[in-house]
Each structure stands twice: as C-alpha cells, then as structure tokens.
Scaffold this motif. Structure first.
Motif, PDB file in Angstrom:
ATOM      1  N   UNK A 102       0.841  -1.184   0.000  1.00  0.00           N
ATOM      2  CA  UNK A 102       0.000   0.000   0.000  1.00  0.00           C
ATOM      3  C   UNK A 102       0.876   1.234   0.000  1.00  0.00           C
ATOM      4  N   UNK A 103       0.273   2.329  -0.375  1.00  0.00           N
ATOM      5  CA  UNK A 103       0.978   3.596  -0.297  1.00  0.00           C
ATOM      6  C   UNK A 103       1.575   4.030  -1.615  1.00  0.00           C
ATOM      7  N   UNK A 104       1.375   3.256  -2.682  1.00  0.00           N
ATOM      8  CA  UNK A 104       1.980   3.633  -3.960  1.00  0.00           C
ATOM      9  C   UNK A 104       0.987   4.405  -4.817  1.00  0.00           C
ATOM     10  N   UNK A 105      -0.209   4.676  -4.283  1.00  0.00           N
ATOM     11  CA  UNK A 105      -1.181   5.441  -5.052  1.00  0.00           C
ATOM     12  C   UNK A 105      -2.234   4.574  -5.690  1.00  0.00           C
ATOM     13  N   UNK A 106      -2.399   3.348  -5.170  1.00  0.00           N
ATOM     14  CA  UNK A 106      -3.358   2.434  -5.789  1.00  0.00           C
ATOM     15  C   UNK A 106      -4.794   2.856  -5.521  1.00  0.00           C
ATOM     16  N   UNK A 107      -5.061   3.493  -4.400  1.00  0.00           N
ATOM     17  CA  UNK A 107      -6.430   3.888  -4.072  1.00  0.00           C
ATOM     18  C   UNK A 107      -6.764   5.224  -4.740  1.00  0.00           C
ATOM     19  N   UNK A 108      -5.767   6.102  -4.827  1.00  0.00           N
ATOM     20  CA  UNK A 108      -6.052   7.388  -5.486  1.00  0.00           C
ATOM     21  C   UNK A 108      -6.279   7.203  -6.976  1.00  0.00           C
TER      22      UNK A 108
END
Lengths: 235, 503
Positions: free
Chosen positions: A74-80
């Motif tokens: 997580x944290x690589x921009x997958x949700x944005x």
C-alpha cells in the motif's frame, strides 16, 4: 403470383431478423471489432486520468465487470487511482461499497477528493464465506456504482471469481478487486487486470489482460505534486 | 344490552399502595391533591380522615398520617390495564377516568363492560360476576358494581345499595321491569349531574327519580335544561347511550406449536412464512407497519432463543421479510429440537401516506433498492459489520473522522445544518487504527527499509490543557519501494510513528 410475393416478403423479413441478430451479437461487450476501433464510443466510466482512459477499451473503467488490481504494497497510489471515478459516482447518488478495507478509510482525505461520505458503505464481514456473500449481494443489487474488495488471506476459488463477475454484470456495478501480485500467474475471469507497482517516484500501471482491447502496455502516472514536492531537509 | 359498571372508589390510593403487604397495624396513609385529602386508608379513616379535608385538619385528626401525592398518570395506566383485563372477558369495554378535582367533579374511575355477548361463554351471569370479583380481589382493587340496560343506568344503579345486594345473590339478568323499578326507586342524588341541579331537584321536593319521571318531559326541560332531559332519556333506555370503545394497543403475537419437535432450521421456513403472512394480513387490514419483528424459538423445557429482524423502512411485502428471516435462521445453530415458534411485534405504527415506497407496477427506485440491500446485509452480517464514515471537527487527525451508523447515511439529509469542511492539507487515504512505531537509527528512519522525509513539518498540537498532550510534527515520507507515508514525531517523547498511507 401471390405465392411469389409471399416468398419475397418472407425473404425480406428473414434478412431483417438476421441483421438484427448480427447487431445484437456485435453489441456484446466481449466482442472486439478491430475494424471499428477508431469510432468506438466511450462505454466505460472515466478514470480521471486521460492517459489511462486512452489505453482502456471503453475509454474508462469497464462497466458491469470485474477489474483486478494486482498490488503488493500500500501507499503507492493504488487507491487514489480509483478516487476520481468513485467521487463522480457518489456525486451521482450511487453507493460505493468497501469490503474488508485493509486500513481505515480516512474521511478528511476522501471528502477532499470529492467523495460524498454518506454514500460510502464499509463492510467488515467475518470469514471468507460471508465476505463473498456480501460482495455478491451488493454487486447484484443494482444500487451500487462500485464495489471495492480486498482479497483476504485465502484466495477465492475460480468459481467464486466467476460468480462475482456475473453478479457485477447483473447489477451493472464496477467491481474493483485488489489482489496480491502472486495471483498474476493464475487465470482470472476479470475483464481487466492491472498490475500496479511503484518505480520509485511514479505509479507504474501494466495492463495484463483486457477484454476487447489490447494488453501489455505500460503507463506511468505521476503522484500528486502536493505530496512529492521536496522541502529543504531539516535534518 | 347488558352493561356492567365497575367503579373503583379507592383507585388513587390503591395505585400507590398496591405493592404493600396487607397488615392490620399499617400506618395511616392519605392521598392528597392540591392541599385536599382525596382518599385515605382504613387506619386513617378510623381516625376520622376522609376525602375533602384539608391537610391541616387531617394531620390534626391523625398525628402519624403519611401523605402521598396523587399520581394521575399512574391511575390512567392502571385503568388502561384494567380495561385490558376487561377485554379478556368481552370485546366491548369502555374505561372512564375519574373526574378531576378542579372542575369539582368527584366521580370515581370506572369501567363499562357489555356482558350480553359473553354470558354463555362464562357459564351464566353469576359465575361471570364471581370471577370478575375474584380477579379484582387478587389484584387488590376495591370496587363496586352495577348492572343496567345502558351505561348510564348501570352507573347509577352501582351506587344503589339495594341493587348491589341483589346483584350479589342473583343468578339471572333482570327483566326490563325490574330495571325500571330500580331506577324510579333510586334517590335523585344518585343522578349523574352537577351539585347545583341536585340542589334544585331537592328544592323542588323531588327526592326519588320516580317523582321526576312523573313530570312531563317538556316541564323538566324548561327547568333543568336540555342536557338533563337527554340524560334522563339515556337512563331510561329511550335513547342510545354511546360510550367510547376501548381498543387494545396495537400488537401482534402469534405462535405455532409443533406436535413433533423440529430439529432442522430448514423445516422452519414454512411455519415462518405462515406467521409472516398472518402478520401482514393483519397489518394490511389495519394499515399499520412494524420495523421490528421478534422471533422466538421455543425449546420447551430447555429454554428458548430469541432473535430479531429489523427493517429500515416500512414495507408490506411478506416475501422480502421471509427472505430476511431466512438469512437470520441460516446463522442459527439449533442445539435442541424446537417445539414452538412465535412471532411478536410490540410496536405497530400507523402507516401514513407516501411512506410506503411501493409503486403500482412494483418498480423499485434506487433508494429503495439500497434500503433492501442494507436490510439484507444487516440481517446476515449483523449490525457491527456495517459502517460508514463522517467528518468530525477536531485538530487531531485520529479524531477528525468517526464511524457512522448506516441508517443515518441513507436518510438523505444532505445540505442540512452546517457542513463540515475537511482540512485543506494533503491527508492520506488510509489511516492506521493506531500509530505504528518506526525504527530510528543514526538519524535515519526505517519502515520496511529506509524512509526519507519529503515534506514537513506540519505541527499539530492539541489537548495541551489536558494530561495527554498531543504535540506532533507531521511529515510526508517516501519508502524505499516508492510508497508515500504520513509519519510524525512525538514532540514529548521524540519517538517516530507511522500514521497513514497515501494509497
């Protein structure tokens, strides 16, 4: 004379019904017509990233289908990556359901991205069986715009994935399924499979599979400049 | 028509003292309202305390008098309970509350029961009256009764001692002849009218009702008013005497008993459907709805199991409710065979127009479908598995959101009140439930490899006025693999923590 007229009319009718059937067949989402590529209409939901829209067959996230996002950390921009589409959906009064999110969806960030929080439903079912049931019910209901689910410890069986894909089609709901990259090798009924990883600065998207479109392309999406702006180090 | 009037002369006292044990040496008690004694118990009455005395006089008569203030609300409740009790004998019941002291009306609370329809079932008049008396005695409610052909007559005759004596011994209901005799025999002070009229009657020399009935009605009308003539007609039975009918509070309860106990929850589906259809028939007829259903699985001597089905919106579709119940039943492990299944709805509410969002062609709207989905999810997953998020006003990042009830979410209350605005700074989409401690060595931070600070600090200092001060410097950091983290340094302990991820 009469007979001949009848025959002619019958022939015409048969011709018409044949063309109708052909048109029906051609309008199926899983049939790709290379010849019509240039005058393809946008049938998907805009992702909010023009570069990604251009790569996708429907010029956006495929409607009524499963999209797999293979991501390891997580944290690589997958949700944005999904946020612009989700925000647009909640503004159209469609529900967005999150099943078993790995962390707390942080309300200020979502609200800042334009998501209407009252249309967001978060489910935490116990066990895989309940999670699959809740996912299928929500997809089928026809009142959800999108459903995001995160694979638990146990990978769902191929049969279950197929059921979810069918449920998404019935309810005309986009199903985003987050899975670890290790499942890239196993086949999946999803219409779109994206592999997400970070190249250090940007989010790298690789199309592993696309129904009715080309696959194998790579795309680099920059993170929001607000986040990656480097201040003069203090330490 | 055969009306029974049961008067409760000591209800104000009994409501308050019913729980006490009856003892010969009980202390003197009196119920007071507006400085006047309303009622007194036996010990007090022996000392001369009676209704209508002022508190000062009553205390002077009886030094140890305990004063209780009157509770009209409790009396009303008790009368409703008595009406419900009466409803178990006959369907035509009418309670009448006691007159209020303000209007100078000293009538007792009473209950009218129409008995002609239930004589056969109770085995005749005498056994019925006996049963009524016995049950009232068990409830410790003092009472006296009168029987009449109309409620007004029954009420008046209940005050006539000769009639009460007869009622105690009678086996059969009286003939119309007898009634007429009693009515004309009664003294005119028993008439249900104000003191002024009674004084006027006595001033005219009319001591018995028979004398009054001998006067032509037009004469009576010109002297005592039209209302009085109408009352006399109701007393006589020449005019209808309507009383408000008591309706039991809306409730539904039904039970199915299984002669051979069931041990499989799938076998329950059919009886469940039957009970739900019964409920919906009743609801539809009475135009009511219920949002909560209580199911009870009875294991006989081995106890029982209760579970509820909740709906977020009223609906009159048994199929959907059966489906919701089925979801609950699937979750239940049956340890013992079930002997009976019962369905209870405590609260049936009147259905208002537009509340039911079923349109004529059965097409469901988006909102309705989402309500159905929520009901379904809640039935199977339970309340705690569903949540929403909302903004909250707080400086502290972990308090700037809160989990919301999904019921609130769906009620479309947008654009109402003031809208909270999120903070205008980049915030992570994922928040950790509790901050994760970071390793730090030689001025370097580690979380799955070394991380580098990109931006910051953003200082958030809250609750410095309390013991648990929160003073933090927030930074955006990047990990080795490119993930963006939201980290902070606690200013008091100088430790580093991970608080969120820019996913």
């Amino acid at each position: 004379m009469n007979n001949a007229e009848n025959l002619l009319q019958n022939n015409q009718l048969a011709e018409q019904s044949k063309r109708q059937r052909l048109n029906q067949l051609l309008s199926r989402p899983d049939i790709w017509q290379a010849a019509n590529e240039h005058r393809r209409q946008r049938s998907g939901i805009a992702t909010g990233y023009s570069g990604l829209d251009a790569l996708l067959a429907g010029r956006g996230w495929p409607r009524g289908a499963t999209t797999e996002l293979l991501v390891n950390q997580s944290g690589i921009g997958e949700f944005s990556l999904l946020l612009p589409a989700l925000a647009a959906m909640t503004q159209r009064e469609q529900m967005v359901v999150l099943v078993n999110p790995p962390y707390i969806p942080y309300a200020p960030a979502l609200a800042a991205a334009g998501v209407r929080l009252e249309k967001l439903l978060i489910l935490h079912p116990h066990g895989q069986k309940d999670a699959l049931w809740a996912t299928e019910q929500s997809l089928q209901s026809g009142c959800c715009g999108a459903l995001l689910s995160w694979q638990g410890k146990q990978a769902p069986a191929d049969k279950d994935l197929r059921r979810l894909q069918v449920a998404a089609r019935e309810g005309d709901c986009i199903h985003f399924h987050f899975r670890p990259q290790s499942s890239a090798a196993s086949p999946s009924p999803a219409s779109l499979r994206l592999q997400l990883h970070s190249d250090g600065e940007q989010l790298a998207v690789q199309l592993l599979k696309q129904l009715g479109g080309q696959s194998g392309q790579r795309l680099h999406l920059a993170r929001s400049p607000d986040l990656v702006r480097r201040d003069r180090p203090l330490h | 028509m055969l009306w029974l009037c049961i008067q409760f002369p000591k209800l104000p006292l009994e409501v308050l003292t019913r729980a006490q044990r009856e003892a010969p040496q009980i202390c003197a008690q009196a119920v007071v309202e507006q400085q006047l004694v309303v009622d007194a118990n036996r010990t007090a009455a022996e000392r001369g305390v009676e209704a209508g005395l002022t508190i000062a006089t009553a205390c002077a008569l009886c030094a140890g008098l305990k004063l209780l203030s009157r509770d009209v609300q409790r009396e009303t409740q008790m009368l409703q309970q008595l009406a419900q009790w009466g409803y178990s004998f006959t369907p035509v019941v009418s309670p009448q509350a006691a007159g209020s002291l303000d209007s100078g009306d000293d009538r007792f609370a009473c209950l009218y029961l129409e008995l002609s329809g239930c004589l056969k079932a109770s085995g005749g008049l005498a056994p019925l009256l006996q049963q009524l008396r016995r049950e009232l005695r068990q409830m410790r409610i003092s009472h006296f009764m009168g029987l009449g052909h109309s409620p007004s007559a029954a009420r008046m005759l209940s005050q006539l001692p000769e009639h009460r004596q007869w009622l105690r011994e009678t086996q059969t209901p009286p003939t119309p002849q007898q009634w007429r005799q009693w009515i004309s025999f009664s003294p005119s002070k028993l008439l249900d009218c104000d003191h002024k009229t009674i004084a006027k009657l006595y001033a005219c020399g009319i001591k018995r009702v028979s004398q009054l009935l001998a006067i032509p009605l037009s004469e009576v009308g010109s002297r005592f008013g039209r209302g009085f003539v109408e009352y006399l007609a109701r007393l006589n039975g020449t005019r209808h005497d309507p009383v408000p009918s008591y309706a039991p509070p809306p409730e539904f309860h039904s039970e199915l008993f299984f002669p051979s106990p069931l041990d499989n929850s799938e076998q329950l589906l059919f009886p469940t459907g039957r009970l739900v259809r019964e409920l919906y028939q009743q609801l539809q007829r009475r135009q009511l709805y219920s949002l909560q259903l209580r199911w009870k699985l009875d294991f006989g001597q081995l106890g029982c199991k209760v579970f509820g089905v909740e709906l977020s919106r009223p609906m009159l579709d048994p199929q959907r409710l059966i489906a919701l119940t089925k979801l609950q039943l699937e979750r239940i492990q049956l340890e013992q065979p079930i002997q009976a299944l019962s369905l209870t709805c405590d609260q049936l509410l009147p259905l208002e127009q537009g509340q039911l969002d079923d349109d004529l062609f059965g097409e469901s709207s988006q909102l309705q479908r989402s309500h159905q989905l929520l009901d379904k999810l809640r039935a199977r997953l339970g309340h705690q598995a569903l949540s929403g998020v909302t903004l909250k006003e707080s400086h502290l990042p972990e308090q700037a959101w809160q989990s919301a009830d999904t019921l609130v979410l769906q009620s479309n209350r947008s654009a109402k009140g003031h809208q909270l605005q999120p903070v205008n700074a980049p915030r992570p989409a994922w928040l950790l439930p509790r901050p994760d401690r970071l390793q730090s060595r030689e001025h370097k931070l580690f979380y799955r490899g070394e991380i580098q600070l990109l931006q910051g600090p953003e200082r958030i200092d809250g609750y410095w006025w309390q013991h648990s001060r929160h003073a933090r410097d927030y930074y955006i950091a990047r990990g080795e693999e490119g993930s963006l983290y939201w980290v902070y340094q606690d200013l008091t302990s100088e430790d580093w923590y991970l608080h969120g991820l820019y996913a």
